[in-house]
Design an enzyme around this catalytic site. Structure first.
Site: not given
Ligand code: DX5
Ligand code: ZN
Length: 227
Positions: A12, A37, A39, A41, A70, A72, A141, A176
């Site tokens: 990620s 990956h 992320d 947000m 991903h 969010m 998750m 994840d």
């Molecule tokens: C959390 C993200 C994850 C996160 C994982 O909201 O969706 O992808 O980056 O990070 P680690 O591996 O550090 O838990």
């Molecule tokens: Zn993620």
């Protein structure tokens, strides 16, 4: 993208250098990453804000493997086209992010992308029972989304339940949050094949010193393969 259930490590970029995304993607790919990956947000569905479709588009030429986006974000439907145009291979939306996950998944596939559905820790496996024929990936998750570096929440019973529900459908189970060499064997044994890892991949390395990335990826893969 051909389907198989071999273990895939998906670093990620949330845990990478935000001023150096392109080089970070190339560095982890050169060190053995299977997917990247990404992320996204929005500061609404989750507390933090990262980046959007423009950044994904800029990243795309630096990713040779699979761009696993991903989302969010809520509401999500109006944003899907932008991420498809940015070159996402997989777009994952949260079942909790709106009332119309079925429509969202239809939209993702109609845009030519693989469709993923994500489940927060508090959401049961059954929440995706009626959309399994519309998805290519279920993301479980193992932290509450919003931040990297959080403590792993044990969801192995949910993963095993989903694995049984999926049967022989070609659907990846992605994990994840909090994945490292200690937790990877648990989720792999329960049926996961895609392991997202942020801090456990990027710790100790940098674009100018990428070898630790490779060591970290190999350690997670080896641990998962022992399960
Ligand atoms: C959390 C993200 C994850 C996160 C994982 O909201 O969706 O992808 O980056 O990070 P680690 O591996 O550090 O838990
Ligand atoms: Zn993620």
């Amino acid at each position: 993208m051909t389907f198989d259930r071999s273990i895939k490590i998906a670093p990620s970029i949330l845990a990478s250098d935000f001023a150096n995304f392109g080089a970070e993607c190339a560095a982890v790919e050169s060190q053995g990453a299977d997917w990247i990956h990404v992320d996204v947000m929005d500061g609404h569905f989750v507390p933090a804000i990262t980046f959007g479709a423009q950044t994904c588009k800029a990243l795309r030429p630096h990713i040779k493997t699979v761009m696993d986006v991903h989302l969010m974000i809520s509401p999500v439907d109006a944003c899907l086209e932008g991420f498809a145009e940015a070159g996402a291979d997989i777009i994952t939306a949260h079942v909790e992010a709106g009332p119309h996950i079925h429509r969202t998944l239809q939209n993702i596939r109609s845009l030519g992308c693989k469709a993923g559905v994500a489940l927060n820790p508090g959401t049961p496996a059954e929440a995706v029972a009626d959309v399994l024929d519309m998805v290519d990936l279920v993301c479980v998750m193992t932290v509450n989304p919003g931040f990297g570096g959080q403590k792993f929440i044990d969801m192995t019973a949910k993963i095993a339940k989903l694995r049984a529900m999926i049967g022989d459908r070609p659907i990846h189970i992605e994990i994840d949050g909090g994945v490292d060499p200690t937790t990877a064997p648990l989720v792999a044994a329960a049926g996961a094949d895609v392991l997202v890892a942020g801090s456990a991949v990027f710790r100790g390395g940098s674009v100018s010193n990428p070898k630790p990335y490779g060591e970290n990826i190999r350690a997670i893969r080896a641990a998962a393969s022992q399960s």
